[in-house]
Design an enzyme around this catalytic site. Sequence first.
Site, short mmCIF file in Angstrom:
data_model
loop_
_atom_site.label_atom_id
_atom_site.label_comp_id
_atom_site.label_asym_id
_atom_site.label_seq_id
_atom_site.Cartn_x
_atom_site.Cartn_y
_atom_site.Cartn_z
CE LYS A 1 40.02 38.53 37.82
NZ LYS A 1 41.30 38.03 38.24
C1 LIG Z 1 42.26 38.19 36.86
C2 LIG Z 1 43.44 39.05 36.83
C3 LIG Z 1 43.92 39.62 35.64
C4 LIG Z 1 43.37 39.26 34.29
O1 LIG Z 1 42.04 39.59 34.11
P1 LIG Z 1 41.28 39.04 32.80
O2 LIG Z 1 40.03 39.84 32.76
O3 LIG Z 1 41.04 37.59 33.03
O4 LIG Z 1 42.15 39.30 31.63
C5 LIG Z 1 44.97 40.51 35.71
N1 LIG Z 1 45.55 40.80 36.88
C6 LIG Z 1 45.16 40.24 38.05
C7 LIG Z 1 45.83 40.63 39.30
C8 LIG Z 1 44.11 39.34 38.05
O5 LIG Z 1 43.73 38.76 39.20
#
Ligand SMILES: *Cc1c(COP(=O)(O)O)cnc(C)c1O
Length: 386
Positions: free
Chosen positions: A185
């Site tokens: 992210k």
């Molecule tokens: C990355 C992601 C998650 C999970 O996030 P984490 O912090 O890795 O648990 C959930 N939903 C979406 C759409 C994502 O892209």
Amino acid sequence: MIPVARPWLGEAEAEAARRPLISGWVTQGPEVAAFEAEFAAAVGARYACAVSNCTVGLHLALSAAGVGRGDDVVTVSHSFIATANSIRYLGARPVFVDVQPGTFNMNPELVEEALTARTRAILCVHQVGMPCDLAALAGIARRRGLPLVEDAACAIGSEILWEGGWERVGRPHGDVACFSFHPRKLVTAGEGGMLTTADEEWDRKFRLWRQHGMSVPDTVRHSLDRVVVEEYLELGFNYRMTDLQAAVGRTQLARLPAMIERRRLLADRYAELLSGIPGLGLPEEPAWARSNWQSFCVRLPAWCDQRQVMEAMLDAGVATRRGIMCAHREPAYGVEPWSTGPSGLIESERAQDHCILLPLFHELLAEDQEAIADALRHACAATAVP
Ligand SMILES: *Cc1c(COP(=O)(O)O)cnc(C)c1O
């Protein structure tokens, strides 16, 4: 080799991580509290509660929404699998609705027909940073008296036009938004998550559940001059964020405006460079949305094979990823109960099979983008199935 993503980290983050290491307070302490306050201010939220990742954040958000065994939650299959998994952690059933082909987001026109007496909540996703149609979804949720949970894992800094002004995702416009600080992210803390809400009671619950249901948090006990014995009021979890993560996250958050400015420039340049490739579909940004461009997802010409294009690009030194996955096609969803609304998941499957994610990260250069566009043009021409 041009990677598909790379976090923008440096000396500032390394310096920040020193603070908790030297102070000795290394988990859910002053850095976490400061990160929460700064995050709330950054997205315009009343409350922000830090947790260990977005997946557990979704678990707590759906718990606060009252989701439990035997309930249905309307969501999308076309998302990272954590979205659907968080529903199943509570013994509830994901009911998948299809996406819009241009934005890869939940099609609000299909939501109403997927709602039944068993529906307990709507879980929407801002896919790879592109805001979903919150105005439409919040309207449906309000009319039907259902909580709206936003999976905003990818959407830090994304904006929507709301009552005439631009607002960041996370105010939130539903009842709660869940963010991720995974390295994939924009803003990363290694791992980490944040829950934002305007509801004081929900925020209180998040804080209780993230620390074992403990009545008096460590931060409070340490500052008292008398002995206080905590109680464990409800079944809780260890979903704490460490102060090391929060210190890094704060530094990253301060860089967010620069990150977004850079990514918008890169996305604009991609749109220009790729516009001449016959049959290639570019991501659509609705007039009421501003993506943070976490990823740049293109739809391959109908006559191209996805895997062959990806292999040809890899041979040319460009890493790509297949389009966003569909949870319902994974073995983990082979036997478990899930269902679709009446309209099926044709667009979700089509997007998974025909889209690829191109490299997009802060330090991507103009010449990299030109090389990527050339590689894609050649790969599309070379792999066209006659
Ligand atoms: C990355 C992601 C998650 C999970 O996030 P984490 O912090 O890795 O648990 C959930 N939903 C979406 C759409 C994502 O892209």
